[in-house]
Scaffold this motif. Structure first.
Motif, PDB file in Angstrom:
ATOM      1  N   GLY A 240      55.612 -21.347  40.666  1.00 46.53           N
ATOM      2  CA  GLY A 240      55.471 -21.095  39.241  1.00 46.53           C
ATOM      3  C   GLY A 240      56.287 -22.021  38.373  1.00 46.53           C
ATOM      4  O   GLY A 240      56.385 -21.843  37.172  1.00 46.53           O
ATOM      5  N   VAL A 241      56.898 -23.064  38.983  1.00 49.63           N
ATOM      6  CA  VAL A 241      57.754 -23.967  38.219  1.00 49.63           C
ATOM      7  C   VAL A 241      56.939 -24.899  37.344  1.00 49.63           C
ATOM      8  O   VAL A 241      57.193 -25.053  36.163  1.00 49.63           O
ATOM      9  N   THR A 242      55.933 -25.530  37.941  1.00 50.75           N
ATOM     10  CA  THR A 242      55.109 -26.478  37.209  1.00 50.75           C
ATOM     11  C   THR A 242      53.671 -26.016  37.239  1.00 50.75           C
ATOM     12  O   THR A 242      53.140 -25.706  38.298  1.00 50.75           O
ATOM     13  N   THR A 243      53.045 -25.945  36.105  1.00 46.85           N
ATOM     14  CA  THR A 243      51.650 -25.568  36.025  1.00 46.85           C
ATOM     15  C   THR A 243      50.836 -26.748  35.549  1.00 46.85           C
ATOM     16  O   THR A 243      51.369 -27.757  35.108  1.00 46.85           O
ATOM     17  N   GLU A 244      49.522 -26.600  35.607  1.00 47.91           N
ATOM     18  CA  GLU A 244      48.659 -27.693  35.186  1.00 47.91           C
ATOM     19  C   GLU A 244      48.788 -27.949  33.698  1.00 47.91           C
ATOM     20  O   GLU A 244      48.393 -28.995  33.206  1.00 47.91           O
ATOM     21  N   LEU A 245      49.344 -26.991  32.964  1.00 49.24           N
ATOM     22  CA  LEU A 245      49.528 -27.210  31.534  1.00 49.24           C
ATOM     23  C   LEU A 245      50.536 -28.313  31.268  1.00 49.24           C
ATOM     24  O   LEU A 245      50.575 -28.888  30.188  1.00 49.24           O
ATOM     25  N   ASP A 246      51.378 -28.607  32.272  1.00 50.47           N
ATOM     26  CA  ASP A 246      52.390 -29.648  32.103  1.00 50.47           C
ATOM     27  C   ASP A 246      51.796 -31.050  32.217  1.00 50.47           C
ATOM     28  O   ASP A 246      52.471 -32.025  31.941  1.00 50.47           O
ATOM     29  N   TYR A 247      50.551 -31.161  32.651  1.00 56.01           N
ATOM     30  CA  TYR A 247      49.915 -32.458  32.802  1.00 56.01           C
ATOM     31  C   TYR A 247      48.885 -32.668  31.700  1.00 56.01           C
ATOM     32  O   TYR A 247      48.220 -31.722  31.277  1.00 56.01           O
ATOM     33  N   PRO A 248      48.742 -33.919  31.225  1.00 58.63           N
ATOM     34  CA  PRO A 248      47.674 -34.206  30.263  1.00 58.63           C
ATOM     35  C   PRO A 248      46.325 -33.825  30.844  1.00 58.63           C
ATOM     36  O   PRO A 248      46.128 -33.834  32.057  1.00 58.63           O
ATOM     37  N   SER A 249      45.381 -33.482  29.965  1.00 60.82           N
ATOM     38  CA  SER A 249      44.082 -33.019  30.432  1.00 60.82           C
ATOM     39  C   SER A 249      43.383 -34.045  31.305  1.00 60.82           C
ATOM     40  O   SER A 249      42.666 -33.700  32.244  1.00 60.82           O
ATOM     41  N   SER A 250      43.600 -35.339  31.037  1.00 56.94           N
ATOM     42  CA  SER A 250      42.937 -36.378  31.824  1.00 56.94           C
ATOM     43  C   SER A 250      43.494 -36.477  33.231  1.00 56.94           C
ATOM     44  O   SER A 250      42.891 -37.085  34.104  1.00 56.94           O
ATOM     45  N   PHE A 251      44.690 -35.882  33.498  1.00 60.16           N
ATOM     46  CA  PHE A 251      45.308 -35.959  34.813  1.00 60.16           C
ATOM     47  C   PHE A 251      45.001 -34.726  35.666  1.00 60.16           C
ATOM     48  O   PHE A 251      45.511 -34.615  36.767  1.00 60.16           O
ATOM     49  N   LYS A 252      44.210 -33.788  35.163  1.00 61.34           N
ATOM     50  CA  LYS A 252      43.938 -32.561  35.896  1.00 61.34           C
ATOM     51  C   LYS A 252      42.715 -32.746  36.783  1.00 61.34           C
ATOM     52  O   LYS A 252      41.586 -32.824  36.296  1.00 61.34           O
ATOM     53  N   PRO A 253      42.909 -32.846  38.084  1.00 59.96           N
ATOM     54  CA  PRO A 253      41.757 -33.048  38.964  1.00 59.96           C
ATOM     55  C   PRO A 253      40.915 -31.786  39.096  1.00 59.96           C
ATOM     56  O   PRO A 253      41.436 -30.666  39.038  1.00 59.96           O
ATOM     57  N   LYS A 254      39.625 -31.972  39.273  1.00 60.76           N
ATOM     58  CA  LYS A 254      38.701 -30.873  39.543  1.00 60.76           C
ATOM     59  C   LYS A 254      38.294 -30.982  41.005  1.00 60.76           C
ATOM     60  O   LYS A 254      37.640 -31.941  41.423  1.00 60.76           O
ATOM     61  N   ILE A 255      38.712 -29.996  41.797  1.00 58.24           N
ATOM     62  CA  ILE A 255      38.512 -30.034  43.244  1.00 58.24           C
ATOM     63  C   ILE A 255      37.739 -28.789  43.671  1.00 58.24           C
ATOM     64  O   ILE A 255      38.091 -27.667  43.296  1.00 58.24           O
TER      65      ILE A 255
END
Length: 450
Positions: A240-255
């Motif tokens: 729970g330390v780092t969530t995807e909200l901490d990354y820019p939207s362009s860096f969020k992979p869809k897997i």
């Protein structure tokens, strides 16, 4: 008179094994495609061969724009469309000869990729260097403290790479003795170094994950070793330390992970912003999770990448349970995020000397900067360092701090400051693609081990 009859031997018998299992065939084609060089590899299939080929192409700083992988029936067939960092074909004769040699019949070897179990001390010797592997909880100034310990003991850092993810830090450092330029062989000195580094990593925490070491004997590619260390540390869980909200939207992979009923494969699909070494990071993670890639389709339009892998576990099973699928997705996301260049990029070049890394990291710490990722290399007498930094709270570095850095270290060494892709507005980022600011150490190590 009795006749002596000898058994018949086919004169081609000695070549039978070669005809059944012919050696690798490698071709580098600059004619069939107008925009890129096509590298084809045909070989007998064996464990780890895909990762080995991708690793070699990646260490040559090639950009893989397309790839087609097939390894059914015991035969391995790869087609890679590659360019250099400027998007041009590979035309250098020496580079082409190197590709054909290392990917040819005498080039493949996976011996150096095997781990040696049972070892718990994070120090071993390779050539003229001692290799230190550290993993622990990250905090501002930690790299500065680590480099200060090495400088005080008169150890010179020749090559290093540092990754941070989910508040964990993993380091691989190649060091030698400043006075002899050889691997340190004083057991007392090594013992002091280990104790001091463990103390720094342990800090004031009592969590059993804070300071832990692991390592592999033999030569393991630095990037792969860092992936292995963080994977073993279970950084993909994050707590729970780092969530995807901490990354820019362009860096969020869809897997996604789906099932191919017809062939009995699990199909892993990855869509994300393209960047250097993306395919290596994904193949490396699947390999270390004991999955075999039977087929793959890789494509990139220069900005976004689409990668599809048809896999099974080494035991022949596919991903049946939701828990297995979720674990693969988490691990692949972690592998992609570990190399995302968060923060301002500082590129420094200066004459190599003991304490240089300690001095630079101290200045960064005193200016309130936290190192998210770092690479150190030595070419001749020059030290080349790359740091990706943010402030102590994880925010972008402001202009005043940048100017202070220029004034403090600009007169001592060459300093190049670059903005990170995350700080660029989304439309601009999409127009220019992912910035090619990564660094490569796999091929540099050959110079030090020669």
């Amino acid at each position: 008179m009795a006749k002596v009859c000898w058994p018949y031997f086919d004169p081609e018998y000695e070549n039978l094994s070669v005809r059944i299992n012919p050696p690798s065939r490698v071709s580098v084609d600059n004619t069939s495609c107008t925009e890129c060089t096509v590298v084809k590899v045909d070989s007998v299939n064996k464990p780890g061969i895909l990762l080995e080929v991708v690793q070699i192409l990646t260490d040559l700083v090639f950009i893989i724009t397309k790839a087609y992988i097939s390894s059914d029936g015991g035969w391995f067939m790869d087609v890679f469309h590659v360019t250099d960092q400027q998007g041009k074909k590979i035309t250098d004769g020496k580079t082409i000869d190197y590709i054909e040699r290392v990917l040819g019949p005498k080039g493949h070897t996976t011996d150096g990729m095997k781990n040696c179990p049972g070892k718990r001390v994070g120090v071993h010797s390779v050539g003229n260097h001692i290799v230190i592997e550290l993993i622990g909880r990250d905090r501002p100034g930690l790299l500065s403290e680590i480099s200060a310990v090495l400088a005080n003991l008169h150890f010179n850092v020749a090559v290093a790479e540092v990754w941070t993810h989910n508040r964990r830090i993993a380091c691989v450092l190649y060091i030698n003795d400043d006075t002899t330029s050889r691997a340190v062989d004083d057991p007392n000195k090594l013992s002091i170094m280990e104790e001091q580094l463990k103390h720094i990593l342990r800090g004031c925490e009592d969590d059993d994950k804070v300071a832990r070491t692991s390592f592999s004997m033999g030569f393991t590619h630095i990037d792969r070793r860092l992936h292995q260390m963080l994977f073993a540390d279970r950084d993909y869980e994050g707590g729970g330390v780092t969530t995807e909200l901490d990354y820019p939207s362009s860096f969020k992979p869809k897997i996604t992970v789906e099932r191919c009923e017809e062939k009995g494969y699990s199909v892993v699909t990855v869509r994300c912003k393209d960047r250097a070494k993306l395919m290596f990071d994904i193949v490396c993670t699947l390999t270390d999770m004991q999955y075999v890639v039977f087929h793959a389709n890789i494509s990139s339009n220069g900005t976004y990448a689409s990668q599809e892998y048809f896999i099974r576990h080494m035991d022949g099973c596919i991903l049946d349970t939701e828990g297995d699928k979720e674990r693969v997705i988490k691990c692949l996301k972690a592998a992609i995020h570990r190399r995302v260049s968060e923060g301002l990029s500082l590129e420094l070049c200066a004459k190599d000397r003991v304490g240089l890394l300690s001095e630079v990291t101290r200045i960064l710490r005193e200016n309130g900067l936290s190192v998210r990722r770092a690479g150190v290399s030595t070419v001749g007498e020059q030290a080349v360092n790359v740091f990706y930094v943010r402030d102590a709270y994880g925010n972008p570095v402001d202009a005043k701090t940048i100017e202070a850095l220029r004034k403090e270290i600009g007169h001592k060494m060459m300093l190049n400051v670059k903005k990170d892709p995350a700080s660029v507005k989304e439309p601009e980022a999409e127009a220019s693609g992912w910035a090619k600011t990564s660094f490569f150490f796999g091929n540099l190590l050959e110079k030090f081990l020669a």
